[in-house]
Design an enzyme around this catalytic site. Structure first.
Site, mmCIF file in Angstrom:
data_model
loop_
_atom_site.group_PDB
_atom_site.id
_atom_site.type_symbol
_atom_site.label_atom_id
_atom_site.label_comp_id
_atom_site.label_asym_id
_atom_site.label_seq_id
_atom_site.Cartn_x
_atom_site.Cartn_y
_atom_site.Cartn_z
ATOM 1 C CG ASP A 40 -0.367 -0.129 2.596
ATOM 2 O OD1 ASP A 40 0.971 0.215 2.733
ATOM 3 O OD2 ASP A 40 -0.963 -0.378 3.472
ATOM 4 C CG ASP A 55 -5.933 -5.071 2.274
ATOM 5 O OD1 ASP A 55 -5.640 -4.877 3.385
ATOM 6 O OD2 ASP A 55 -6.701 -4.357 1.492
ATOM 7 C CB CYS A 67 -11.640 -25.306 9.596
ATOM 8 S SG CYS A 67 -10.008 -24.544 8.949
ATOM 9 C CB CYS A 93 -6.564 -24.773 9.036
ATOM 10 S SG CYS A 93 -7.046 -24.628 10.906
ATOM 11 C CB CYS A 140 -9.384 -27.403 12.279
ATOM 12 S SG CYS A 140 -10.057 -25.640 12.709
ATOM 13 C CG HIS A 157 -9.033 -21.456 12.575
ATOM 14 N ND1 HIS A 157 -9.693 -22.479 11.635
ATOM 15 C CD2 HIS A 157 -9.965 -20.703 12.883
ATOM 16 C CE1 HIS A 157 -11.159 -22.329 11.799
ATOM 17 N NE2 HIS A 157 -11.126 -20.946 12.375
#
Length: 377
Positions: free
Chosen positions: A97, A271, A309, A311, A314, A340
């Site tokens: 940015d 974002d 999930c 991930c 998890c 996560h």
């Protein structure tokens, strides 16, 4: 026409919602859109390694911050290291940015003129000056694939008169950014549409910036504390003003509902720092809503954060264990929650892309909202 560092390819438009499914081509790889982009303010996504971001979070692109990296360690040092990609060992696309939001949000003492902004560092109170040319120098040194034009993000609410003055100055700064930008074959300069919550100013801002024929465009200055209905009104008004053949970026958005609404409006990129920020407060995003895992109710909960999930967190750990880590101020607790939360949002956008291809995004939104708790049965 000169070669563009970044181009957009439209793959499908959802017949039900009008949402776009596309690909952004960059020097460091393709980005499947719509996409959520994790924020790595200080050349790192907080507590995550690049390998975790790629393999577990499945992040396609990350952000870094011009203001913060200018102050520390300095853009010239990053350039010496071979640019951000080499410095942080990330071989996929990066967006930086422009630092405009931080200049206006972190510095209490600042002076805005046509030339630029004088501000004080939030670190040590030292004085600095950002002009469009200086910001381009910094972003060229950092070497991200996508760089943002210098703008002013006005507060909410703000008067029409000041917002108009600021929007017009932002357009003039964009012209100067384009003229000062050096690495056009390697870095794509995106313009930022401003105009506060005034439709005529948003329209004029978009028209002025589109005349510059930049490789992409962003909506700035919304999701800054306004009511949700005002956010949605301005989002759905502004997005159609952006070119259809270039990436469309909505800055600073990361809650599940805002991400889905952004996709429906035709946005390609979003974002936010939210997933790692709330992780540091002991909160998880799940398919059934937020879970404040530090609460006593989870002390003996031996289930995953989210049974839907995929991930690493998890698959391997329980709410009870993560709560213990958070209560004990163990770093691993923040890491597991961050991983996560980031994966929850990248997986959500994977699903959004599938639903766009299936012309079913509005139905998915309604189902998701009901399950998440946005809509009460």
């Amino acid at each position: 026409m000169r070669n563009q560092a970044v181009t957009y390819e439209l793959l499908h438009v959802c017949k039900q919602s009008g949402a776009r499914r596309g690909v952004i081509h960059t020097p460091h790889g393709d980005i499947q859109t719509p996409i959520f982009m994790p924020v790595g303010t200080q050349a790192t996504v907080k507590s995550m390694t690049p390998e975790e971001l790629k393999n577990d979070v499945k992040a396609q692109i990350i952000l870094s911050n011009t203001y913060h990296l200018y102050l520390r360690p300095g853009h010239k040092l990053v350039e010496e290291a071979g640019g951000l990609h080499n410095f942080m060992r990330w071989d996929r696309p990066i967006l930086t940015d422009c630092g405009g939001f931080q200049v206006f949000s972190l510095s209490d003492l600042r002076t805005i003129t046509e030339e630029g902004v004088e501000f004080t560092s939030h670190l040590d109170g030292s004085k600095h000056f950002f002009s469009p040319e200086k910001v381009m120098e910094i972003e060229n040194s950092l070497g991200a694939d996508i760089i943002m034009s210098f703008d002013e993000c006005v507060k909410y609410p703000e008067t029409y008169e000041y917002t108009k003055q600021s929007m017009e100055r932002t357009a003039r700064w964009a012209i100067r950014c384009k003229e000062a930008h050096k690495n056009t074959d390697k870095q794509a300069l995106f313009g930022i549409i401003q105009g506060g919550f005034y439709e005529d100013l948003r329209k004029k801002s978009a028209e002025d910036l589109i005349k510059l024929d930049l490789p992409g465009y962003a909506i700035g200055g919304i999701s800054v504390g306004e009511p949700k209905e005002e956010f949605l009104k301005m989002l759905y008004y502004t997005a159609p003003l952006m070119p259809e053949n270039k990436p469309r970026y909505l800055m600073g958005v990361g809650t599940p509902d805002y991400l889905i609404e952004a996709a429906i409006a035709g946005i390609d990129m979003c974002d936010c720092v939210l997933p790692t920020r709330i992780a540091r407060n002991g909160t998880a995003l799940t398919s059934h809503g937020k879970v404040v895992v530090r609460n006593q109710t989870y002390a003996r909960d031996f289930t995953p954060l989210d049974d839907e999930c995929d991930c690493y967190t998890c698959k391997n750990y329980t709410r009870a264990y993560i709560r213990h880590l958070v209560k004990a101020n163990e770093i691993l607790g923040v890491r597991l929650l961050s991983l996560h939360n980031l994966r929850f949002l990248t997986k959500l956008m994977e699903r959004v892309r599938i639903e766009i291809e299936n012309d079913n995004l509005l139905n998915f939104r309604d189902e998701f909202y009901k399950k998440y708790g946005y809509i009460k049965e």
